[in-house]
Write an enzyme that holds these catalytic residues in place. Structure first.
Site, PDB file in Angstrom:
ATOM      1  CE1 TYR A 173      -9.494  -9.639   2.346  1.00  0.00           C
ATOM      2  CE2 TYR A 173     -10.255  -9.436   4.957  1.00  0.00           C
ATOM      3  CZ  TYR A 173      -9.342  -9.074   3.838  1.00  0.00           C
ATOM      4  OH  TYR A 173      -8.425  -8.003   4.025  1.00  0.00           O
ATOM      5  CE  LYS A 201      -3.288  -2.869   0.420  1.00  0.00           C
ATOM      6  NZ  LYS A 201      -4.104  -3.145  -0.982  1.00  0.00           N
ATOM      7  CE1 TYR A 250      -5.512  -8.631   0.334  1.00  0.00           C
ATOM      8  CE2 TYR A 250      -4.816  -8.208   2.809  1.00  0.00           C
ATOM      9  CZ  TYR A 250      -5.936  -7.996   1.508  1.00  0.00           C
ATOM     10  OH  TYR A 250      -7.112  -7.184   1.795  1.00  0.00           O
TER      11      TYR A 250
END
Length: 331
Positions: free
Chosen positions: A263, A49, A289
């Site tokens: 998730y 990010k 992730y």
């Protein structure tokens, strides 16, 4: 490809290194495995990010914003890095955290990324699973605006055309490093979720005419939904840069067979991949992730999906700080 006309503020340690993983390569026994260390971008333990936030925060400052708003899951890497970027730039930050997993342990709710959000000075609110979080973010922004604040709203994952510019730039970085090392890559693999990383990479690789195929290992959505989300963002991103739509639907490939129970819920293959990278290469992955991305990479290598490839590059998107929120998964 010139991104210089887009506002950008330096937040990270770039260029991040590309390293060979000899012990993992020997263990799997297929193509050479290399890793792009975007876990080393330097902003609050690093992660993908940071690249997006260099463009997003520059845009926020140019607009005169004094309050950054964003959202994500409870253990969101994006929220942690956004709160860190806001702290570094002297801006206030308010975040919405969605309970996507149903995990009730104190480590998950208060440790890892959640702890770091607080240390960076961000204020937070919590939301139940299943609501439109980006719309909820807009609603909260309107409340702050009514009180005189100048808000800048960042969608989940920083995944809009501005944020995706960070990974257009990363594609350029990878191609340059590959050329400098004399190590051409036959495939690039990474975890894909909110779509900004994959959309930026596929756009950058197409703009450079690199010829390197890209595979996203999905962490949340179905294959059809994930590919459509990435493709739509890639179209907007490439049009913003070049005024021309270069990315074709067939350029966007996602494998969503490694989502597991959902998730943020790691399965055995995710935990095995995390242990393998840690034990063989001293590299920490995360349960949401990069762990799932690595699980997909390992299984696809074993299944000869990359049978014609000599050299694979895995993009490490960071997030290892979340491991402390998942203690029970490793015990």
């Amino acid at each position: 490809m010139n991104l210089g006309r887009f506002p950008r503020i330096k937040l990270g340690h770039m260029n991040t290194p590309i390293e060979f993983l000899p012990r993992l390569t020997e263990k799997i026994g297929k193509a050479e495995i290399w890793i792009k260390r975007d876990d080393c971008t330097g902003l609050s333990t690093g992660g993908n990010k940071t690249r997006k936030l260099e463009f997003l925060m520059a845009e926020a400052i140019n607009q005169g914003s004094d309050l950054i708003l964003t959202q994500g899951a409870t253990q969101s890497n994006h929220v942690r890095q956004t709160s860190a970027a806001a702290a570094k730039l002297g801006l206030d930050c308010h975040v919405l955290l969605e309970d996507r997993t149903g995990i009730e342990t104190i480590n998950y709710k208060l440790n890892g990324n959640v702890l770091l959000n607080s240390l960076h000075g961000a204020t937070s609110e919590h939301r139940p699973s299943g609501i439109d979080m980006d719309q909820e973010l807009i609603n909260v922004s309107e409340k702050f605006i009514s009180k005189g604040r100048k808000t800048y709203v960042i969608p989940g994952g920083g995944s809009n055309p501005t944020g995706a510019l960070g990974y257009v730039n990363c594609a350029q970085e990878i191609v340059y490093q590959s050329s400098e090392m004399g190590k051409p890559f036959d495939f690039i693999v990474h975890a894909t979720g909110s779509a900004g990383t994959q959309a930026g990479l596929v756009t950058g690789l197409k703009l450079l005419n690199s010829g390197i195929p890209l595979l996203g290992i999905g962490v949340r959505a179905s294959k059809i939904d994930q590919e459509e989300k990435v493709f739509n963002l890639a179209k907007l991103t490439s049009e913003r840069i070049s005024k021309i739509q270069l990315v074709k639907r067939e350029d966007v490939i996602a494998n969503c067979d490694f989502v597991g129970p959902g998730y943020g819920l790691p399965d055995t293959s995710t935990l095995d991949a995390i242990r393998l990278f840690a034990e063989l290469e001293g590299i920490l992955l995360d349960p949401v992730y990069s762990g799932k991305g690595a699980a997909g990479l390992i299984q696809l290598l074993k299944d000869d999906f990359f049978s014609s490839c000599k050299r694979i590059l895995f993009v490490h998107t960071g997030g290892a700080v979340a491991l402390s929120g998942y203690l029970e998964s490793f015990t």
